[in-house]
Design a protein around this motif. Sequence first.
Motif, PDB file in Angstrom:
ATOM      1  N   PRO A  29       0.809  -1.205   0.000  1.00  0.00           N
ATOM      2  CA  PRO A  29       0.000   0.000   0.000  1.00  0.00           C
ATOM      3  C   PRO A  29       0.848   1.264   0.000  1.00  0.00           C
ATOM      4  O   PRO A  29       2.042   1.229   0.276  1.00  0.00           O
ATOM      5  CB  PRO A  29      -0.779  -0.126   1.314  1.00  0.00           C
ATOM      6  N   ALA A  30       0.196   2.346  -0.306  1.00  0.00           N
ATOM      7  CA  ALA A  30       0.772   3.684  -0.195  1.00  0.00           C
ATOM      8  C   ALA A  30      -0.366   4.601   0.219  1.00  0.00           C
ATOM      9  O   ALA A  30      -1.543   4.282   0.002  1.00  0.00           O
ATOM     10  CB  ALA A  30       1.394   4.120  -1.511  1.00  0.00           C
ATOM     11  N   PHE A  31      -0.001   5.727   0.778  1.00  0.00           N
ATOM     12  CA  PHE A  31      -1.039   6.561   1.389  1.00  0.00           C
ATOM     13  C   PHE A  31      -0.859   8.021   0.992  1.00  0.00           C
ATOM     14  O   PHE A  31       0.185   8.620   1.240  1.00  0.00           O
ATOM     15  CB  PHE A  31      -1.001   6.407   2.911  1.00  0.00           C
ATOM     16  N   LEU A  32      -1.895   8.537   0.354  1.00  0.00           N
ATOM     17  CA  LEU A  32      -1.881   9.928  -0.074  1.00  0.00           C
ATOM     18  C   LEU A  32      -2.601  10.770   0.977  1.00  0.00           C
ATOM     19  O   LEU A  32      -3.792  10.561   1.245  1.00  0.00           O
ATOM     20  CB  LEU A  32      -2.599  10.085  -1.425  1.00  0.00           C
ATOM     21  N   ASN A  33      -1.876  11.693   1.549  1.00  0.00           N
ATOM     22  CA  ASN A  33      -2.497  12.638   2.479  1.00  0.00           C
ATOM     23  C   ASN A  33      -1.549  13.805   2.678  1.00  0.00           C
ATOM     24  O   ASN A  33      -0.574  13.954   1.959  1.00  0.00           O
ATOM     25  CB  ASN A  33      -2.888  11.947   3.795  1.00  0.00           C
ATOM     26  N   SER A  34      -1.843  14.599   3.669  1.00  0.00           N
ATOM     27  CA  SER A  34      -1.099  15.835   3.867  1.00  0.00           C
ATOM     28  C   SER A  34       0.071  15.648   4.822  1.00  0.00           C
ATOM     29  O   SER A  34      -0.018  14.872   5.774  1.00  0.00           O
ATOM     30  CB  SER A  34      -2.049  16.904   4.419  1.00  0.00           C
ATOM     31  N   GLN A  35       1.158  16.375   4.582  1.00  0.00           N
ATOM     32  CA  GLN A  35       2.259  16.410   5.542  1.00  0.00           C
ATOM     33  C   GLN A  35       2.069  17.541   6.550  1.00  0.00           C
ATOM     34  O   GLN A  35       2.796  17.630   7.538  1.00  0.00           O
ATOM     35  CB  GLN A  35       3.595  16.606   4.814  1.00  0.00           C
ATOM     36  N   ILE A  36       1.099  18.379   6.316  1.00  0.00           N
ATOM     37  CA  ILE A  36       0.870  19.542   7.174  1.00  0.00           C
ATOM     38  C   ILE A  36      -0.321  19.336   8.094  1.00  0.00           C
ATOM     39  O   ILE A  36      -0.253  19.609   9.285  1.00  0.00           O
ATOM     40  CB  ILE A  36       0.620  20.796   6.306  1.00  0.00           C
ATOM     41  N   TYR A  37      -1.412  18.837   7.526  1.00  0.00           N
ATOM     42  CA  TYR A  37      -2.669  18.772   8.280  1.00  0.00           C
ATOM     43  C   TYR A  37      -2.932  17.393   8.874  1.00  0.00           C
ATOM     44  O   TYR A  37      -3.911  17.215   9.596  1.00  0.00           O
ATOM     45  CB  TYR A  37      -3.831  19.184   7.380  1.00  0.00           C
ATOM     46  N   ALA A  38      -2.123  16.418   8.563  1.00  0.00           N
ATOM     47  CA  ALA A  38      -2.279  15.085   9.137  1.00  0.00           C
ATOM     48  C   ALA A  38      -1.537  15.037  10.477  1.00  0.00           C
ATOM     49  O   ALA A  38      -0.759  15.942  10.799  1.00  0.00           O
ATOM     50  CB  ALA A  38      -1.729  14.046   8.167  1.00  0.00           C
ATOM     51  N   PRO A  39      -1.756  13.997  11.269  1.00  0.00           N
ATOM     52  CA  PRO A  39      -1.074  13.903  12.564  1.00  0.00           C
ATOM     53  C   PRO A  39       0.436  14.089  12.431  1.00  0.00           C
ATOM     54  O   PRO A  39       1.064  13.517  11.558  1.00  0.00           O
ATOM     55  CB  PRO A  39      -1.427  12.491  13.028  1.00  0.00           C
ATOM     56  N   GLY A  40       0.975  14.905  13.336  1.00  0.00           N
ATOM     57  CA  GLY A  40       2.404  15.184  13.299  1.00  0.00           C
ATOM     58  C   GLY A  40       2.764  16.363  12.433  1.00  0.00           C
ATOM     59  O   GLY A  40       3.875  16.873  12.507  1.00  0.00           O
ATOM     60  N   GLY A  41       1.832  16.806  11.619  1.00  0.00           N
ATOM     61  CA  GLY A  41       2.087  17.952  10.757  1.00  0.00           C
ATOM     62  C   GLY A  41       1.976  19.256  11.506  1.00  0.00           C
ATOM     63  O   GLY A  41       1.442  19.322  12.612  1.00  0.00           O
ATOM     64  N   TYR A  42       2.497  20.297  10.891  1.00  0.00           N
ATOM     65  CA  TYR A  42       2.535  21.614  11.517  1.00  0.00           C
ATOM     66  C   TYR A  42       1.154  22.072  11.969  1.00  0.00           C
ATOM     67  O   TYR A  42       1.004  22.711  13.011  1.00  0.00           O
ATOM     68  CB  TYR A  42       3.126  22.592  10.503  1.00  0.00           C
ATOM     69  N   MET A  43       0.122  21.765  11.203  1.00  0.00           N
ATOM     70  CA  MET A  43      -1.227  22.185  11.552  1.00  0.00           C
ATOM     71  C   MET A  43      -2.157  20.986  11.723  1.00  0.00           C
ATOM     72  O   MET A  43      -3.363  21.095  11.528  1.00  0.00           O
ATOM     73  CB  MET A  43      -1.767  23.144  10.483  1.00  0.00           C
ATOM     74  N   TRP A  83      -7.560   8.081   1.068  1.00  0.00           N
ATOM     75  CA  TRP A  83      -6.623   9.047   0.532  1.00  0.00           C
ATOM     76  C   TRP A  83      -7.244  10.443   0.540  1.00  0.00           C
ATOM     77  O   TRP A  83      -8.471  10.592   0.445  1.00  0.00           O
ATOM     78  CB  TRP A  83      -6.301   8.695  -0.917  1.00  0.00           C
ATOM     79  N   PHE A  84      -6.345  11.420   0.602  1.00  0.00           N
ATOM     80  CA  PHE A  84      -6.753  12.816   0.447  1.00  0.00           C
ATOM     81  C   PHE A  84      -5.916  13.481  -0.642  1.00  0.00           C
ATOM     82  O   PHE A  84      -4.700  13.297  -0.700  1.00  0.00           O
ATOM     83  CB  PHE A  84      -6.559  13.588   1.758  1.00  0.00           C
ATOM     84  N   ASP A  85      -6.583  14.240  -1.456  1.00  0.00           N
ATOM     85  CA  ASP A  85      -5.931  15.081  -2.464  1.00  0.00           C
ATOM     86  C   ASP A  85      -5.201  16.205  -1.729  1.00  0.00           C
ATOM     87  O   ASP A  85      -5.725  16.760  -0.765  1.00  0.00           O
ATOM     88  CB  ASP A  85      -7.055  15.655  -3.363  1.00  0.00           C
ATOM     89  N   ASN A  86      -3.998  16.554  -2.142  1.00  0.00           N
ATOM     90  CA  ASN A  86      -3.423  17.791  -1.587  1.00  0.00           C
ATOM     91  C   ASN A  86      -2.738  18.655  -2.644  1.00  0.00           C
ATOM     92  O   ASN A  86      -1.869  19.448  -2.359  1.00  0.00           O
ATOM     93  CB  ASN A  86      -2.511  17.512  -0.380  1.00  0.00           C
ATOM     94  N   TYR A  87      -3.222  18.496  -3.885  1.00  0.00           N
ATOM     95  CA  TYR A  87      -2.705  19.319  -4.996  1.00  0.00           C
ATOM     96  C   TYR A  87      -2.944  20.807  -4.749  1.00  0.00           C
ATOM     97  O   TYR A  87      -2.076  21.636  -5.032  1.00  0.00           O
ATOM     98  CB  TYR A  87      -3.401  18.864  -6.283  1.00  0.00           C
ATOM     99  N   CYS A  88      -4.108  21.143  -4.227  1.00  0.00           N
ATOM    100  CA  CYS A  88      -4.425  22.561  -4.001  1.00  0.00           C
ATOM    101  C   CYS A  88      -4.327  22.937  -2.520  1.00  0.00           C
ATOM    102  O   CYS A  88      -4.860  23.969  -2.106  1.00  0.00           O
ATOM    103  CB  CYS A  88      -5.826  22.894  -4.529  1.00  0.00           C
TER     104      CYS A  88
END
Lengths: 504, 163
Positions: A61-75, A91-96
């Motif tokens: 598997p692989a997991f698409l999500n945010s590096q900012i808004y997911a756990p451990g992220g800045y926000m 999965w979550f889109d984070n293109y925008c």
Amino acid sequence: MSRHLLLAVATLAFPITASAQFSYEPPGTLMSPNGSAPTSRGYTDDRVFAPEMRFPMESAPAFLNSQIYAPGGYMGPSGGQCDSRNYDYPWFDNYCEARRWSMPLCPSGTGHQGQDIRPATCEDDVHWIVAAEDGTITNIGSYSVYVTTADGTRYDYLHMGSVAVSVGQSVSQGQRLGRASNEFGGTATTIHLHFNIRQNVSPHGSVYVPTYTSLIDSYEELSGPPAYRAQWVRQSFPLASTRFDVTAGEEIAGFIEFTNQGAETWRPGQVFLGTTEPRDGASPLQASDWVSSSRAATVESETAPGEVGVFRFSVRAPDAPGDYPQFFNLVREGEAWFSDQGGPVDDLIQVRVESVESGTSCEDSPWRCEGTSRVRCEGGVLEREPCASTCMDGACVDRVDNDGDGSFVPEDCDDNDPNVQPGRPEICEDGIDQDCRLGDALCAVSPDAGTPDGGADAGADAGRDPGATAGCGCRVAPNNDLPGIPAVVALGLVAWRLRRRRRS
Amino acid sequence: MPLLRLLLGLALLGACAPDVSARQESLSSEAWTSLSAAAQEQVETSQVPVLLFPAEYAPMTQVITGPTWYALHAPTEELTVMLHATSVVHHELNGEARPTGLRIRGNLAYSGMNEGIRHVTWEEDGTFYTVEVECRHEPLSDRRCIRQSFAVDIAERMVEVAR
């Protein structure tokens, strides 16, 4: 001991594995700060910009999500980058996702421009990243590798380690390029692949194009079809575009057939034809043979992948004359709606009945609900009152949002807890179904391996607080048998299409 | 040199502005002659009009070509300078082009950044060019990456190869 080694030791001690069937939020649905409900603020078009690409991780598997808004992220919510919630679906889109970087295809005019992909586990320099298409290596920087295809499409791979190619080298689709890492010009980011596709798009010129739909399609190619997906075949009821008159109170029997395009066999008592728009809504067309007010039928017999399954049921024309459209979709009870996996979408399959007068008077009865209307028989005359919001126990009532979190019953599965609503991040095994999806999640892995650098990407990715609004949600509910909804007739159905066309 | 068919665009204007043309011709020659023989051979195979980096990047420049594109790759101790050029339009979408006040080589241009990598892009005679600068250390604080001026300057000083 180096930080990389500490991380590797920690994650080996607590291996992370995917706990659920692949699912994904729709394109354009972005994570929001501190675990608040995701919102559709991104690029929502279903267009697949790179239909021939292979998924850029060698294996699922692989997991698409945010590096900012997911756990451990800045926000994001508290936790580290290795938190198990970061290694799970959907999965979550984070293109925008909010950044200051110019991005003309995003509604805000700025965005993240690429997609962050976490490998199967939170281990540095372990998981191979591969060429999405045949091409030529046209750049290797300190944390970037570019592959350019024959038509000038460019795939960018950022933050890799152990780069295994050289500039000018030809590579084949699927060939190893390097391993997922956290390289970022000497300052570590989280372990992930930042993946861009750069193409020329008129009238914007050379831009980073949305990657999310291309990644979904290629991931399904890599990991096989989703567990549950169907394609409409035919139906005995008229299509919704054709008026279907049924005498009030009359029941009409019929069927709808679907091809099983998923990986799982459909079994009676497990896969149902459920009401949608809204999901699990009590249908005014419920007939005497329905399983419940929101489940018209279960599959007639075991239906293996590739076979056609039949759903037989009747529709009853409500007592009050009028137009009664009803959408349906398939649901694997307790697991998933088909629309959350491979389709069809919820607003395509429809049975639409025009209830017409029977010419006979009715027997007096008190107010009762028929869908979102209420009806009664008074002095032998049937009265029907559409409710502005919804109908409960024979009374028109406003939609309920006791906890003020912006989600309404029944979508909000705990209307007294503002921390529970569709779209909320799910916390496993805490006894609470935060996201109103499939009950409380099981922890497949020990939580966060405790790395101190969660959110290290924040320096790179810190953007504006986009704010939060209520997001969409979807849940699989048990059969809710509501008492005595009157019946009568009929039918129709309509078209259907797969949410996303698969390549042959 | 039979292989060399290099001209600066502005050098063609030399008859009207001899001082400028002489300078541009010098730049162009150096941008070309400082390329490796392998890079020069690659330029000859390009199917799209080639712009070369300014002379100071020529010795370390690799030229890579494909059926519809060419690319330049010039790593230094502190930077990686790249160019991607293609004549293909991959998609057409509704909407209008973004307003921009930036011009490069007389053409409307755009500047942006992605994960610390600065890029400037413009269309010139039907070919889309993108120059990128990746800073090897601390990309989010190195002014050559966080500001557009460095990449714009490289793009403005690019040297056209006559075909």
